[in-house]
Design an enzyme around this catalytic site. Structure first.
Site, PDB file in Angstrom:
ATOM      1  N   ASP A 102       0.807  -1.227   0.000  1.00 57.46           N
ATOM      2  CA  ASP A 102       0.000   0.000   0.000  1.00 57.46           C
ATOM      3  C   ASP A 102       0.846   1.287   0.000  1.00 57.46           C
ATOM      4  O   ASP A 102       0.324   2.370  -0.285  1.00 57.46           O
ATOM      5  CB  ASP A 102      -0.924   0.030   1.225  1.00 57.46           C
ATOM      6  CG  ASP A 102      -2.057  -0.986   1.140  1.00 57.46           C
ATOM      7  OD1 ASP A 102      -2.151  -1.663   0.099  1.00 57.46           O
ATOM      8  OD2 ASP A 102      -2.832  -1.105   2.106  1.00 57.46           O
ATOM      9  N   ARG A 122      -0.468  -9.011  -4.476  1.00 55.31           N
ATOM     10  CA  ARG A 122       0.491  -9.285  -3.407  1.00 55.31           C
ATOM     11  C   ARG A 122       1.292 -10.549  -3.642  1.00 55.31           C
ATOM     12  O   ARG A 122       2.321 -10.763  -2.998  1.00 55.31           O
ATOM     13  CB  ARG A 122      -0.274  -9.454  -2.087  1.00 55.31           C
ATOM     14  CG  ARG A 122      -0.156  -8.317  -1.190  1.00 55.31           C
ATOM     15  CD  ARG A 122      -1.088  -8.308  -0.030  1.00 55.31           C
ATOM     16  NE  ARG A 122      -1.308  -9.531   0.686  1.00 55.31           N
ATOM     17  CZ  ARG A 122      -2.213  -9.620   1.677  1.00 55.31           C
ATOM     18  NH1 ARG A 122      -2.933  -8.563   2.016  1.00 55.31           N
ATOM     19  NH2 ARG A 122      -2.383 -10.739   2.316  1.00 55.31           N
TER      20      ARG A 122
HETATM   21  O1  F6P Z   1      -1.248  -5.374   2.950  1.00 56.32           O
HETATM   22  C1  F6P Z   1      -2.215  -4.353   2.943  1.00 56.32           C
HETATM   23  C2  F6P Z   1      -3.421  -4.854   2.270  1.00 56.32           C
HETATM   24  O2  F6P Z   1      -3.007  -5.252   1.033  1.00 56.32           O
HETATM   25  C3  F6P Z   1      -4.580  -3.870   2.160  1.00 56.32           C
HETATM   26  O3  F6P Z   1      -4.573  -3.081   1.019  1.00 56.32           O
HETATM   27  C4  F6P Z   1      -5.770  -4.774   2.198  1.00 56.32           C
HETATM   28  O4  F6P Z   1      -6.912  -4.131   2.701  1.00 56.32           O
HETATM   29  C5  F6P Z   1      -5.335  -5.844   3.115  1.00 56.32           C
HETATM   30  O5  F6P Z   1      -3.950  -5.968   2.952  1.00 56.32           O
HETATM   31  C6  F6P Z   1      -6.040  -7.163   2.883  1.00 56.32           C
HETATM   32  O6  F6P Z   1      -5.323  -8.184   3.479  1.00 56.32           O
HETATM   33  P1  F6P Z   1      -5.932  -9.553   4.013  1.00 56.32           P
HETATM   34  O7  F6P Z   1      -6.839 -10.068   2.969  1.00 56.32           O
HETATM   35  O8  F6P Z   1      -4.724 -10.386   4.213  1.00 56.32           O
HETATM   36  O9  F6P Z   1      -6.627  -9.247   5.297  1.00 56.32           O
END
Ligand code: F6P
Length: 342
Positions: free
Chosen positions: A127, A275
């Protein structure tokens, strides 16, 4: 000295590059490195860890995810949790912790440092919303993935005369949306920093279709963008850091655009694809520089500080400064993206 390294929060391309660099540089400083599994969870009971050596961290530079595993465990949310972390660190004879994480993981590190734990932070998050550093590692990879997706959405949008709304990550800040939107030539970009005005969005699209004689447009929206004052949520349940699960703003916007303009509209959510997988060369280099610098900070006893990128230099900044407030997209930068709306 024995040091512990851990990765917390959402995974992020480049984590393994940092781990490898901490180990390689750490060994040069005569440090023994212990890998803690599953973030702060691995320092609670029972502790989860193993020895990290040059051999154990060989061949991981290009790999996505984290060889240590991760979690969103917050020791301060469990009765006696932080005391348990401190007790386990003492029991394992660990003299310092290298915490690789974003606002939550480094927030815990900041608090633990005020309780006497020797901590060095490394700024991680796709982010890019951590203060104190120009960039976090992982962001470049996420932007690259989102840009490639936007390029692909362009060709199908054009073939079908459709508007396509692409929802990207960005809980509190619209860095991924703004960068990938500019790079991918988006016609409208919507970010958490600026409440969505749906009439304006439709006007931009209608003007573009009228003046350019085209029937397709691309809208990029950050998952945390607010419509009518609130974010779109998938679930109300909070995680241990008080975050709700976001998602669905793209579909909401798509339905409104179709209703108000009459243009056929679809939405696509990129989600965790942003990611996963291999880090870009840039993130491998940035992660490596952060890791080497973090090991040097440990060797110098620079506690309660975070490795950070300032310009082209890696420096160290107080952890408290990095975690005090989130770094959002400045209006003057967003204004560059706005030139291309409509
Ligand atoms: O790492 C940050 C992030 O990518 C945010 O943009 C997103 O809201 C969140 O992680 C979602 O992560 P998870 O699905 O692992 O809870």
């Amino acid at each position: 000295m024995k040091i512990a390294v851990l990765t917390g929060g959402g995974d992020c391309p480049g984590l393994n590059a940092v781990i490898r660099a901490v180990v390689r540089r750490g060994e040069q400083h005569g440090l023994e490195v212990m890998g803690v599994h599953e973030g702060w969870r691995g320092l609670m009971d029972p502790p989860l860890h193993d020895r990290l050596t040059r051999e154990a961290t060989s061949g991981i530079l290009h790999l996505g995810g984290t060889i240590l595993g991760t979690s969103r465990t917050n020791p301060f949310k469990k009765p006696g949790g932080s005391e348990m972390v401190i007790k386990n660190l003492k029991g394992l004879n660990v003299g310092a912790v290298v915490a690789i994480g974003g606002e939550d993981t480094l927030g815990v590190a900041t608090k633990l440092s005020t309780m006497g734990v020797n901590v060095v932070g490394v700024p991680k998050t796709i982010d890019n919303d951590l203060s104190g550093t120009d960039l976090t590692f992982g962001f470049d990879t996420a932007v690259q993935i989102a840009t490639e997706a936007i390029d692909r959405l362009h060709s199908t949008a054009e073939s079908h005369n459709r508007v396509i709304v692409c929802e990207v990550m960005g809980r509190h800040a619209g860095w991924i949306a703004t960068h990938s939107g500019i790079a991918g030539g988006a016609d409208v970009i919507l970010i958490p920093e600026k409440p969505i005005e749906i009439e304006n969005v439709c006007e931009h699209i209608q003007r573009r279709h009228r003046s350019r004689g085209v029937n397709f447009s691309i809208v990029v929206v950050a998952e945390g963008a607010k419509l009518g004052g609130s974010e779109a949520r998938i679930a109300e349940k909070l995680d241990e850091f008080g975050h709700i699960r976001l998602g669905g703003i793209g579909q909401q916007i798509a339905e409104l655009i179709e209703k108000k303009t009459g243009f056929e509209t679809r939405s696509t959510v990129l989600g965790h694809i942003q990611r996963g997988g291999s880090p870009t060369a840039f993130d491998r280099v940035l992660g490596t520089r952060f890791g080497v610098h973090a090991a040097d900070m440990v060797a110098r006893g620079e506690w309660a500080r975070m490795a950070a990128l300032r310009g082209n230099e890696i420096v160290s900044v107080p952890l408290a400064e990095a975690t005090a407030k989130l770094k959002t997209v400045p209006p003057e930068f967003f204004a560059v993206a706005e030139v291309f709306f409509g």
